[in-house]
Design an enzyme around this catalytic site. Structure first.
Site, PDB file in Angstrom:
ATOM      1  N   ARG A 194      -1.388   2.212  -2.358  1.00 48.75           N
ATOM      2  CA  ARG A 194      -0.480   1.195  -2.908  1.00 48.75           C
ATOM      3  C   ARG A 194       0.937   1.735  -3.110  1.00 48.75           C
ATOM      4  NH1 ARG A 194      -2.945  -3.492  -5.436  1.00 48.75           N
ATOM      5  NH2 ARG A 194      -4.604  -4.001  -3.994  1.00 48.75           N
TER       6      ARG A 194
ATOM      7  N   ARG B  23       4.149  -3.482  -6.365  1.00 48.66           N
ATOM      8  CA  ARG B  23       5.001  -4.113  -7.386  1.00 48.66           C
ATOM      9  C   ARG B  23       5.757  -3.144  -8.276  1.00 48.66           C
ATOM     10  NH1 ARG B  23       0.239  -7.940  -9.212  1.00 48.66           N
ATOM     11  NH2 ARG B  23      -0.672  -5.935  -8.692  1.00 48.66           N
TER      12      ARG B  23
ATOM     13  N   ARG C 281       9.387  -9.728  -2.429  1.00 46.44           N
ATOM     14  CA  ARG C 281       8.445 -10.730  -2.936  1.00 46.44           C
ATOM     15  C   ARG C 281       9.119 -11.916  -3.621  1.00 46.44           C
ATOM     16  NH1 ARG C 281       4.958 -12.639  -3.794  1.00 46.44           N
ATOM     17  NH2 ARG C 281       3.253 -11.852  -5.040  1.00 46.44           N
TER      18      ARG C 281
ATOM     19  N   ASP D 117      -3.544  -6.165   3.783  1.00 44.25           N
ATOM     20  CA  ASP D 117      -4.551  -6.211   2.723  1.00 44.25           C
ATOM     21  C   ASP D 117      -5.942  -6.173   3.344  1.00 44.25           C
ATOM     22  OD1 ASP D 117      -4.576  -6.790  -0.407  1.00 44.25           O
ATOM     23  OD2 ASP D 117      -6.344  -7.704   0.505  1.00 44.25           O
TER      24      ASP D 117
ATOM     25  N   TYR E  46     -16.568  -9.273  -1.778  1.00 43.71           N
ATOM     26  CA  TYR E  46     -15.575 -10.359  -1.971  1.00 43.71           C
ATOM     27  C   TYR E  46     -16.073 -11.670  -1.370  1.00 43.71           C
ATOM     28  CZ  TYR E  46     -11.884  -7.475  -3.962  1.00 43.71           C
ATOM     29  OH  TYR E  46     -11.154  -6.672  -4.793  1.00 43.71           O
TER      30      TYR E  46
HETATM   31  O1  CP3 Z   1      -1.441   0.993  -0.026  1.00 42.39           O
HETATM   32  C1  CP3 Z   1      -0.490   0.311   0.407  1.00 42.39           C
HETATM   33  O2  CP3 Z   1       0.687   0.444   0.016  1.00 42.39           O
HETATM   34  C2  CP3 Z   1      -0.767  -0.664   1.545  1.00 42.39           C
HETATM   35  C3  CP3 Z   1      -1.013  -2.006   1.150  1.00 42.39           C
HETATM   36  C4  CP3 Z   1      -2.325  -2.414   0.507  1.00 42.39           C
HETATM   37  C5  CP3 Z   1      -2.424  -3.575  -0.307  1.00 42.39           C
HETATM   38  N1  CP3 Z   1      -3.743  -3.774  -0.590  1.00 42.39           N
HETATM   39  C6  CP3 Z   1      -1.313  -4.424  -0.716  1.00 42.39           C
HETATM   40  C7  CP3 Z   1      -1.469  -5.340  -1.862  1.00 42.39           C
HETATM   41  C8  CP3 Z   1      -3.610  -1.884   0.628  1.00 42.39           C
HETATM   42  C9  CP3 Z   1      -4.080  -0.625   1.340  1.00 42.39           C
HETATM   43  C10 CP3 Z   1      -4.494  -2.770  -0.054  1.00 42.39           C
HETATM   44  C11 CP3 Z   1      -5.952  -2.585  -0.090  1.00 42.39           C
HETATM   45  C12 CP3 Z   1      -6.753  -3.450  -0.972  1.00 42.39           C
HETATM   46  N2  CP3 Z   1      -6.606  -4.771  -1.236  1.00 42.39           N
HETATM   47  C13 CP3 Z   1      -7.910  -3.021  -1.640  1.00 42.39           C
HETATM   48  C14 CP3 Z   1      -8.487  -1.642  -1.546  1.00 42.39           C
HETATM   49  C15 CP3 Z   1      -7.765  -0.699  -2.434  1.00 42.39           C
HETATM   50  C16 CP3 Z   1      -8.068  -0.920  -3.879  1.00 42.39           C
HETATM   51  O3  CP3 Z   1      -7.158  -1.255  -4.616  1.00 42.39           O
HETATM   52  O4  CP3 Z   1      -9.247  -0.744  -4.204  1.00 42.39           O
HETATM   53  C17 CP3 Z   1      -8.430  -4.110  -2.350  1.00 42.39           C
HETATM   54  C18 CP3 Z   1      -9.651  -4.118  -3.231  1.00 42.39           C
HETATM   55  C19 CP3 Z   1      -7.597  -5.219  -2.074  1.00 42.39           C
HETATM   56  C20 CP3 Z   1      -7.785  -6.607  -2.545  1.00 42.39           C
HETATM   57  C21 CP3 Z   1      -6.644  -7.054  -3.375  1.00 42.39           C
HETATM   58  N3  CP3 Z   1      -5.385  -7.326  -2.887  1.00 42.39           N
HETATM   59  C22 CP3 Z   1      -6.647  -7.322  -4.754  1.00 42.39           C
HETATM   60  C23 CP3 Z   1      -7.840  -7.141  -5.676  1.00 42.39           C
HETATM   61  C24 CP3 Z   1      -5.366  -7.757  -5.077  1.00 42.39           C
HETATM   62  C25 CP3 Z   1      -4.913  -8.280  -6.408  1.00 42.39           C
HETATM   63  C26 CP3 Z   1      -4.743  -7.203  -7.393  1.00 42.39           C
HETATM   64  C27 CP3 Z   1      -3.329  -6.718  -7.392  1.00 42.39           C
HETATM   65  O5  CP3 Z   1      -3.117  -5.513  -7.419  1.00 42.39           O
HETATM   66  O6  CP3 Z   1      -2.457  -7.586  -7.404  1.00 42.39           O
HETATM   67  C28 CP3 Z   1      -4.562  -7.708  -3.907  1.00 42.39           C
HETATM   68  C29 CP3 Z   1      -3.132  -8.038  -3.762  1.00 42.39           C
HETATM   69  C30 CP3 Z   1      -2.251  -6.943  -3.223  1.00 42.39           C
HETATM   70  N4  CP3 Z   1      -2.524  -6.206  -2.117  1.00 42.39           N
HETATM   71  C31 CP3 Z   1      -0.971  -6.552  -3.725  1.00 42.39           C
HETATM   72  C32 CP3 Z   1      -0.480  -5.566  -2.872  1.00 42.39           C
HETATM   73  C33 CP3 Z   1       0.858  -4.866  -2.939  1.00 42.39           C
HETATM   74  C34 CP3 Z   1      -0.264  -7.180  -4.900  1.00 42.39           C
HETATM   75  C35 CP3 Z   1       0.257  -8.506  -4.440  1.00 42.39           C
HETATM   76  C36 CP3 Z   1       1.563  -8.882  -5.077  1.00 42.39           C
HETATM   77  O7  CP3 Z   1       1.531  -9.524  -6.119  1.00 42.39           O
HETATM   78  O8  CP3 Z   1       2.621  -8.567  -4.492  1.00 42.39           O
END
Ligand code: CP3
Length: 341
Positions: A24, A28, A37, A73, A149
């Site tokens: 990540r 944010r 965003r 994602d 999921y």
């Molecule tokens: O690592 C990186 O910088 C690359 C981008 C990336 C995102 N998600 C962007 C994202 C990666 C590798 C992921 C993987 C991901 N997504 C996982 C596995 C890693 C982990 O955290 O266990 C999972 C479970 C997800 C599913 C997911 N996507 C969730 C549960 C959420 C909501 C929770 C949250 O943090 O907001 C997301 C949204 C998400 N994916 C965001 C980002 C930057 C936040 C969205 C936003 O509001 O901008």
């Protein structure tokens, strides 16, 4: 030609310093990301190859890390299956038509790779924009975490519905895992063809399983998936809460095993064996501590890795949104300085 330290470490070759990147790292906590965003919704951003590539490259260069990870994602691959994926503000991801039976599994649409062409385009543009020596990581969710999921319809505390199908309808479970493994392998191979230098499989929630259930219901599918990924590209196999599963995860495959902070890195490495690389494992909340504490924690982890080839420094899970960017930079600098010394 000297390989970049990140790729050398994936292959357990010697490195001048320990490579570091952070899950990540584009997110944010970073003002540049929040600015993008303001203009684009999350899915919209994922589907805009220029913006996704820009977010990918900006984060990697701003932090000085040793690898970029494509902005996307793990849930995107579920959208073309026709289950109604939505990222709602505040509540996290939602699947509007979750899988609750064998009939639901049969109704899932086969993933047409063209439906995810926007990810491959972002990979191509990010690869072209990155310095040649900076590797780009592609990724996908692992079958168990994606199945969770699909079945729960979102996140879960107990994974009760997931386990109900896994234990109560093994035929439906196997059909679902086989479909997911095949789709994920094709998706990762397409990312590699578009320019990804390594790939990571996120099995974020697999730590909820008993070891015997992992071996029976997950491991064979991981093995098939990893075997189907184009040879020569390093595969990172990551999960959280996996202290009870490390040997089985190793058997599932991967050149690098990702571990979280609930186990000491040296203990984890002994368990998976020193003939595989490891990635981790700072607690993401440690980045909320003052910089001297962050440096001390980084030093402790590097001490446990003990200069052995094949350690990639990372957090044990993703950066939290409230993390100060300066602290992330301080961690990257600390890993580089302390490991080169
Ligand atoms: O690592 C990186 O910088 C690359 C981008 C990336 C995102 N998600 C962007 C994202 C990666 C590798 C992921 C993987 C991901 N997504 C996982 C596995 C890693 C982990 O955290 O266990 C999972 C479970 C997800 C599913 C997911 N996507 C969730 C549960 C959420 C909501 C929770 C949250 O943090 O907001 C997301 C949204 C998400 N994916 C965001 C980002 C930057 C936040 C969205 C936003 O509001 O901008």
């Amino acid at each position: 030609m000297i390989p970049p330290p990140f790729l050398a470490a994936c292959r357990r070759e010697p490195v001048p310093y320990t490579p570091v990147w952070l899950m990540r790292q584009a997110g944010r906590y970073m003002p540049e990301y929040r600015a993008v965003r303001e203009r684009l919704g999350f899915l919209e951003l994922c589907k805009s190859p220029d913006a996704a590539a820009e977010v990918t490259v900006t984060a990697a260069l701003r932090l000085g890390v040793d690898a970029a990870i494509i902005f996307a994602d793990i849930l995107l691959v579920l959208e073309p299956m026709g289950v109604g994926l939505e990222f709602s503000r505040g509540d996290g991801p939602v699947i509007h038509r979750p899988v609750r039976s064998g009939a639901d599994v049969d109704r899932l649409l086969p993933v047409d790779p063209a439906a995810l062409a926007y990810v491959m385009e972002a990979v191509r543009r990010a690869r072209a924009a990155l310095p040649a020596h900076l590797p780009l990581i592609g990724f996908a969710g692992a079958p168990f975490t994606l199945a969770s999921y699909l079945i729960e319809g979102g996140g879960s505390r107990t994974y009760a519905r997931t386990k109900t199908i896994m234990l109560g309808d093994p035929g439906a479970w196997r059909a679902l895992m086989e479909r997911l493994s095949a789709s994920i392998a094709a998706y990762l191979n397409a990312q590699i063809a578009a320019g990804a230098d390594a790939v990571q499989l996120f099995d974020s929630w697999v730590g909820c399983l008993a070891p015997a259930d992992y071996r029976t219901h997950v491991l064979p599918h991981m093995r098939a998936l990893v075997d189907a990924i184009r040879p020569g590209t390093p595969v990172i196999h990551f999960g959280t809460g996996t202290a009870g599963l490390l040997e089985a995860m190793r058997a599932g495959g991967g050149d690098v095993i990702g571990v979280d902070w609930r186990i000491d890195l040296d203990v984890a490495w002994n368990r998976v064996g020193h003939d595989v690389a490891v990635q981790g494992n700072l607690d993401p909340t440690a980045l909320l501590a003052p910089v001297p504490e962050i440096r001390a924690r980084a030093a402790a982890i590097l001490g446990q890795a003990a200069g052995r080839p094949g350690h990639i420094f990372n957090l044990g899970h993703g950066i939290l949104p409230q993390t100060p960017v300066d602290h992330v930079r301080a961690l990257v600098d600390a890993v580089h300085e302390l490991s080169a010394a």
